[in-house]
Design a protein around this motif. Sequence first.
Motif, PDB file in Angstrom:
ATOM      1  N   LEU A  41       0.814  -1.220   0.000  1.00 13.47           N
ATOM      2  CA  LEU A  41       0.000   0.000   0.000  1.00 13.47           C
ATOM      3  C   LEU A  41       0.848   1.271   0.000  1.00 13.47           C
ATOM      4  O   LEU A  41       0.432   2.298  -0.536  1.00 13.47           O
ATOM      5  CB  LEU A  41      -0.941  -0.006   1.207  1.00 13.47           C
ATOM      6  CG  LEU A  41      -1.998  -1.121   1.203  1.00 13.47           C
ATOM      7  CD1 LEU A  41      -2.783  -1.119   2.511  1.00 13.47           C
ATOM      8  CD2 LEU A  41      -2.943  -0.972   0.019  1.00 13.47           C
ATOM      9  N   ARG A  42       2.031   1.206   0.576  1.00 13.06           N
ATOM     10  CA  ARG A  42       2.875   2.412   0.620  1.00 13.06           C
ATOM     11  C   ARG A  42       3.375   2.807  -0.769  1.00 13.06           C
ATOM     12  O   ARG A  42       3.872   3.930  -0.953  1.00 13.06           O
ATOM     13  CB  ARG A  42       4.057   2.200   1.569  1.00 13.06           C
ATOM     14  CG  ARG A  42       5.131   1.270   1.021  1.00 13.06           C
ATOM     15  CD  ARG A  42       6.291   1.122   1.964  1.00 13.06           C
ATOM     16  NE  ARG A  42       7.328   0.279   1.369  1.00 13.06           N
ATOM     17  CZ  ARG A  42       8.476  -0.021   1.971  1.00 13.06           C
ATOM     18  NH1 ARG A  42       8.726   0.443   3.180  1.00 13.06           N
ATOM     19  NH2 ARG A  42       9.361  -0.790   1.370  1.00 13.06           N
ATOM     20  N   THR A  43       3.291   1.903  -1.750  1.00  9.50           N
ATOM     21  CA  THR A  43       3.709   2.229  -3.116  1.00  9.50           C
ATOM     22  C   THR A  43       2.612   2.986  -3.872  1.00  9.50           C
ATOM     23  O   THR A  43       2.836   3.442  -4.989  1.00  9.50           O
ATOM     24  CB  THR A  43       4.063   0.950  -3.904  1.00  9.50           C
ATOM     25  OG1 THR A  43       2.886   0.155  -4.106  1.00  9.50           O
ATOM     26  CG2 THR A  43       5.092   0.120  -3.167  1.00  9.50           C
ATOM     27  N   LEU A  44       1.418   3.114  -3.273  1.00  8.26           N
ATOM     28  CA  LEU A  44       0.289   3.787  -3.903  1.00  8.26           C
ATOM     29  C   LEU A  44       0.111   5.175  -3.315  1.00  8.26           C
ATOM     30  O   LEU A  44       0.864   5.590  -2.433  1.00  8.26           O
ATOM     31  CB  LEU A  44      -0.983   2.938  -3.711  1.00  8.26           C
ATOM     32  CG  LEU A  44      -0.846   1.457  -4.097  1.00  8.26           C
ATOM     33  CD1 LEU A  44      -2.113   0.706  -3.750  1.00  8.26           C
ATOM     34  CD2 LEU A  44      -0.506   1.301  -5.565  1.00  8.26           C
ATOM     35  N   LYS A  45      -0.907   5.907  -3.789  1.00  7.18           N
ATOM     36  CA  LYS A  45      -1.140   7.272  -3.306  1.00  7.18           C
ATOM     37  C   LYS A  45      -2.533   7.481  -2.724  1.00  7.18           C
ATOM     38  O   LYS A  45      -2.710   8.247  -1.786  1.00  7.18           O
ATOM     39  CB  LYS A  45      -0.920   8.280  -4.443  1.00  7.18           C
ATOM     40  CG  LYS A  45       0.531   8.393  -4.902  1.00  7.18           C
ATOM     41  CD  LYS A  45       0.676   9.454  -5.986  1.00  7.18           C
ATOM     42  CE  LYS A  45       2.129   9.567  -6.433  1.00  7.18           C
ATOM     43  NZ  LYS A  45       2.280  10.605  -7.504  1.00  7.18           N
ATOM     44  N   LEU A 202      14.395  -8.356  -8.497  1.00  3.83           N
ATOM     45  CA  LEU A 202      13.399  -8.833  -9.451  1.00  3.83           C
ATOM     46  C   LEU A 202      12.182  -7.920  -9.470  1.00  3.83           C
ATOM     47  O   LEU A 202      11.658  -7.563 -10.525  1.00  3.83           O
ATOM     48  CB  LEU A 202      12.952 -10.260  -9.100  1.00  3.83           C
ATOM     49  CG  LEU A 202      13.875 -11.423  -9.451  1.00  3.83           C
ATOM     50  CD1 LEU A 202      13.219 -12.734  -9.049  1.00  3.83           C
ATOM     51  CD2 LEU A 202      14.206 -11.443 -10.930  1.00  3.83           C
ATOM     52  N   MET A 203      11.726  -7.547  -8.275  1.00  2.00           N
ATOM     53  CA  MET A 203      10.543  -6.686  -8.175  1.00  2.00           C
ATOM     54  C   MET A 203      10.806  -5.303  -8.742  1.00  2.00           C
ATOM     55  O   MET A 203       9.948  -4.711  -9.397  1.00  2.00           O
ATOM     56  CB  MET A 203      10.102  -6.581  -6.714  1.00  2.00           C
ATOM     57  CG  MET A 203       9.742  -7.903  -6.051  1.00  2.00           C
ATOM     58  SD  MET A 203       8.394  -8.746  -6.888  1.00  2.00           S
ATOM     59  CE  MET A 203       7.045  -7.635  -6.549  1.00  2.00           C
ATOM     60  N   LYS A 204      11.998  -4.787  -8.507  1.00  2.00           N
ATOM     61  CA  LYS A 204      12.319  -3.440  -9.004  1.00  2.00           C
ATOM     62  C   LYS A 204      12.303  -3.365 -10.516  1.00  2.00           C
ATOM     63  O   LYS A 204      12.016  -2.310 -11.097  1.00  2.00           O
ATOM     64  CB  LYS A 204      13.705  -3.013  -8.480  1.00  2.00           C
ATOM     65  CG  LYS A 204      13.685  -2.521  -7.034  1.00  2.00           C
ATOM     66  CD  LYS A 204      15.050  -1.997  -6.635  1.00  2.00           C
ATOM     67  CE  LYS A 204      15.028  -1.419  -5.225  1.00  2.00           C
ATOM     68  NZ  LYS A 204      16.357  -0.910  -4.823  1.00  2.00           N
ATOM     69  N   LYS A 205      12.578  -4.468 -11.169  1.00  2.00           N
ATOM     70  CA  LYS A 205      12.578  -4.481 -12.636  1.00  2.00           C
ATOM     71  C   LYS A 205      11.219  -4.133 -13.216  1.00  2.00           C
ATOM     72  O   LYS A 205      11.132  -3.633 -14.345  1.00  2.00           O
ATOM     73  CB  LYS A 205      13.034  -5.856 -13.133  1.00  2.00           C
ATOM     74  CG  LYS A 205      14.524  -6.119 -12.968  1.00  2.00           C
ATOM     75  CD  LYS A 205      14.892  -7.479 -13.529  1.00  2.00           C
ATOM     76  CE  LYS A 205      16.383  -7.743 -13.380  1.00  2.00           C
ATOM     77  NZ  LYS A 205      16.759  -9.088 -13.898  1.00  2.00           N
ATOM     78  N   ILE A 206      10.167  -4.410 -12.475  1.00  2.00           N
ATOM     79  CA  ILE A 206       8.835  -4.062 -12.970  1.00  2.00           C
ATOM     80  C   ILE A 206       8.232  -2.895 -12.185  1.00  2.00           C
ATOM     81  O   ILE A 206       7.043  -2.600 -12.294  1.00  2.00           O
ATOM     82  CB  ILE A 206       7.890  -5.280 -12.919  1.00  2.00           C
ATOM     83  CG1 ILE A 206       7.689  -5.789 -11.483  1.00  2.00           C
ATOM     84  CG2 ILE A 206       8.389  -6.382 -13.818  1.00  2.00           C
ATOM     85  CD1 ILE A 206       6.570  -6.801 -11.368  1.00  2.00           C
ATOM     86  N   GLY A 207       9.045  -2.219 -11.368  1.00  2.14           N
ATOM     87  CA  GLY A 207       8.615  -1.002 -10.707  1.00  2.14           C
ATOM     88  C   GLY A 207       7.841  -1.189  -9.422  1.00  2.14           C
ATOM     89  O   GLY A 207       7.046  -0.342  -9.025  1.00  2.14           O
ATOM     90  N   VAL A 208       8.084  -2.303  -8.714  1.00  2.00           N
ATOM     91  CA  VAL A 208       7.377  -2.574  -7.458  1.00  2.00           C
ATOM     92  C   VAL A 208       8.372  -2.750  -6.345  1.00  2.00           C
ATOM     93  O   VAL A 208       9.417  -3.388  -6.513  1.00  2.00           O
ATOM     94  CB  VAL A 208       6.493  -3.847  -7.582  1.00  2.00           C
ATOM     95  CG1 VAL A 208       5.762  -4.111  -6.270  1.00  2.00           C
ATOM     96  CG2 VAL A 208       5.507  -3.694  -8.710  1.00  2.00           C
ATOM     97  N   ASP A 209       8.068  -2.182  -5.162  1.00  2.00           N
ATOM     98  CA  ASP A 209       8.921  -2.333  -3.989  1.00  2.00           C
ATOM     99  C   ASP A 209       8.084  -2.861  -2.836  1.00  2.00           C
ATOM    100  O   ASP A 209       7.452  -2.109  -2.113  1.00  2.00           O
ATOM    101  CB  ASP A 209       9.547  -0.983  -3.620  1.00  2.00           C
ATOM    102  CG  ASP A 209      10.511  -1.098  -2.449  1.00  2.00           C
ATOM    103  OD1 ASP A 209      10.892  -2.233  -2.104  1.00  2.00           O
ATOM    104  OD2 ASP A 209      10.874  -0.056  -1.864  1.00  2.00           O
ATOM    105  N   LEU A 210       8.059  -4.187  -2.699  1.00  2.00           N
ATOM    106  CA  LEU A 210       7.229  -4.814  -1.660  1.00  2.00           C
ATOM    107  C   LEU A 210       8.012  -5.286  -0.464  1.00  2.00           C
ATOM    108  O   LEU A 210       7.442  -5.514   0.597  1.00  2.00           O
ATOM    109  CB  LEU A 210       6.487  -6.035  -2.254  1.00  2.00           C
ATOM    110  CG  LEU A 210       5.374  -5.771  -3.243  1.00  2.00           C
ATOM    111  CD1 LEU A 210       4.743  -7.079  -3.667  1.00  2.00           C
ATOM    112  CD2 LEU A 210       4.321  -4.853  -2.660  1.00  2.00           C
ATOM    113  N   ILE A 211       9.315  -5.487  -0.590  1.00  2.46           N
ATOM    114  CA  ILE A 211      10.089  -6.070   0.496  1.00  2.46           C
ATOM    115  C   ILE A 211      11.281  -5.204   0.849  1.00  2.46           C
ATOM    116  O   ILE A 211      11.611  -4.287   0.116  1.00  2.46           O
ATOM    117  CB  ILE A 211      10.571  -7.491   0.144  1.00  2.46           C
ATOM    118  CG1 ILE A 211      11.482  -7.458  -1.080  1.00  2.46           C
ATOM    119  CG2 ILE A 211       9.407  -8.420  -0.115  1.00  2.46           C
ATOM    120  CD1 ILE A 211      12.086  -8.804  -1.404  1.00  2.46           C
TER     121      ILE A 211
END
Length: 211
Positions: A41-45, A202-211
């Motif tokens: 959720l912190r990756t959203l606005k 791996l996640m950063k390659k698609i623009g996501v930061d979950l961990i």
Amino acid sequence: MEKIKLNISGNLVGIKIPSTTVFEIIEGQLKGIVIKNYKLLRTLKFYKIIDSNFSESQILQLEKMIESIVSLKPLEKADESNKVTEKKIDYRFHYGNLRSGEKINSETNVIILGSLNPGSYVKSRKNIFVYGKARGTLHAGCEIKKYQSSFVYIEEAEHPKVRIGEVQLMHDDKELNKNIMFEKKMGKIIIKKLDKNQIKELMKKIGVDLI
């Protein structure tokens, strides 16, 4: 009992509230979901509470609780300089478990925050991430071009059937079953264990930061 569902599009999360559950239960359930999915959720606005039969004061109470945990704004406060985007994202989120017979078919990367039960099926033209147990079938890189590569990441594998492009295998290694990546090389599926930093890359390659 019906459960709260999260629907993510661009930088907006829709929070679908069951209409048949009492407020006190919903409040506790929503707090647990927000805490559990904080990194996502912190990756959203923005957020929007959907299909609620609660009063304005009860909705305000839920909003205050959400905003006390994660830096999200209600959709109503979006302005032109920081507007909500129904953007072209390179991933699709699925929140929750997949039951037997349930399917996901996606043109882009698939990120599953939940587990796959036997008989479930996930198909992606790109890559698949499973943050949970995988016991179903995962097919990444379908319709893939020869010069492209795809992979499947599984947090915990319990005899999943993995297919990348036209190559498939049934994974039943009990020792190599956590935080593993399946990748096709030289016409075969290679399996390797990843550490936290490798998963993050791996996640950063698609623009996501979950961990």
